[in-house]
Motif scaffolding. Structure first.
Motif: not given
Length: 295
Positions: A185-192, A213-215, A286-295
């Motif tokens: 999917s649309n690849v995202m870095d944490p700073e995005e 998206y995909i972290d 097993k994805p573990v990085h959620r965008w809501t945990d980083e904003v």
């Protein structure tokens, strides 16, 4: 154990995904060799500058054994090739150039690996091959899965659709090969993730891929899972995070924007619509990085 006796060639290792994947693989114990059109910034990195649209350069790069003054070329140099190299978006170049570059690089990697006796390839396919942008096409059912009909709406998507068919044909012609196509999917870095808040009041800004998206760190994990996958033939997996880019409930978004789509399950919270269930079940992803945990 991951990494035991595994030597991996990563094409496009200096790109967005490669910059996260290469150190991730090294931390897992793999020997990694990068093939990229750009020279490495680290003089100690094992790497070769090569143009993958040139078959001779591709064949030479994928036969690299050893390092420094002891380097040589021979068949069977790598256990796995992870092919990331690609023009990553439509309209970055004239369409005919993007088609030529992406298709030639993919063919050259597949064919060079075949000739060199490298039987395992992990290829960065894309979600776009299943009909993205979804604001332009009919959506027959949700969640979207790997059985969705392939459609190359843009030239970039077309190269992914044709690349998957080419992978299937290579594996049909050589039953010992396996090419695992990861539909990232649309690849995202944490700073995005900071920009995600700007989408919350206008879901149409991310309608094109159903808010998926995909972290980048989870993308690396998914690729490493595929490196360890050992089933011959061509297969494809959607690699997505568990949640959408929206805080709004998925069921509410579907009611508003895809009311005609058959729902094959009930969605809870902001659950993803482009399903990663197959990758979890088969690859152990097993994805573990959620965008809501980083904003």
């Amino acid at each position: 154990m991951p990494g035991d006796s595994k030597r991996i060639a990563v094409t496009g290792g200096h790109g967005k995904v490669g910059k996260v994947l290469v150190p991730y693989l090294k931390d897992k114990g793999y020997d990694v060799f990068v093939i990229d059109r750009d020279a490495p910034s680290d003089p100690d990195e094992l790497a070769m500058v090569a143009d993958l649209t040139d078959f001779g350069q591709t064949l030479d790069a994928l036969s690299s054994v050893g390092e420094d003054t002891y380097a040589r070329a021979e068949p069977g140099a790598f256990d796995v090739v992870v092919h990331l190299a690609s023009i990553p978006h439509p309209r970055m170049l004239p369409d005919s150039d993007e088609f030529r570059l992406n298709m030639m690089a993919t063919y050259n990697v597949f064919e060079a690996a075949r000739r060199l006796g490298i039987k395992d390839i992990v290829w960065a396919a894309s979600e776009v091959g299943i009909g993205v942008p979804f604001d332009k096409t009919d959506v027959p059912y949700v969640p979207v899965d790997e059985d969705y009909p392939m459609r190359g709406y843009t030239v970039y998507a077309l190269t992914k659709v044709l690349g998957e068919e080419m992978a299937r044909q290579f594996c049909l012609n050589d039953p010992e090969m396996r090419i695992t196509c990861l539909r990232l999917s649309n690849v995202m870095d944490p700073e995005e993730y900071a920009k995600f808040e700007g989408w919350q009041n206008d879901p149409t800004r991310r309608l094109w891929n159903m808010w998926t998206y995909i972290d980048n760190r989870d993308a690396a994990q998914g690729i490493e899972c595929a490196v360890r996958y050992d089933v011959r033939g061509k297969d494809a997996f959607l690699i997505t995070n568990d949640e959408t880019v929206m805080r709004r409930p998925t069921a509410e978004l579907l009611d508003r924007y895809y009311p005609q789509a058959e729902r094959k399950k009930a969605f809870t919270g902001n659950e993803v619509i482009l399903s990663n269930a197959k990758a979890k079940r088969v690859l152990g992803f097993k994805p573990v990085h959620r965008w809501t945990d980083e904003v």
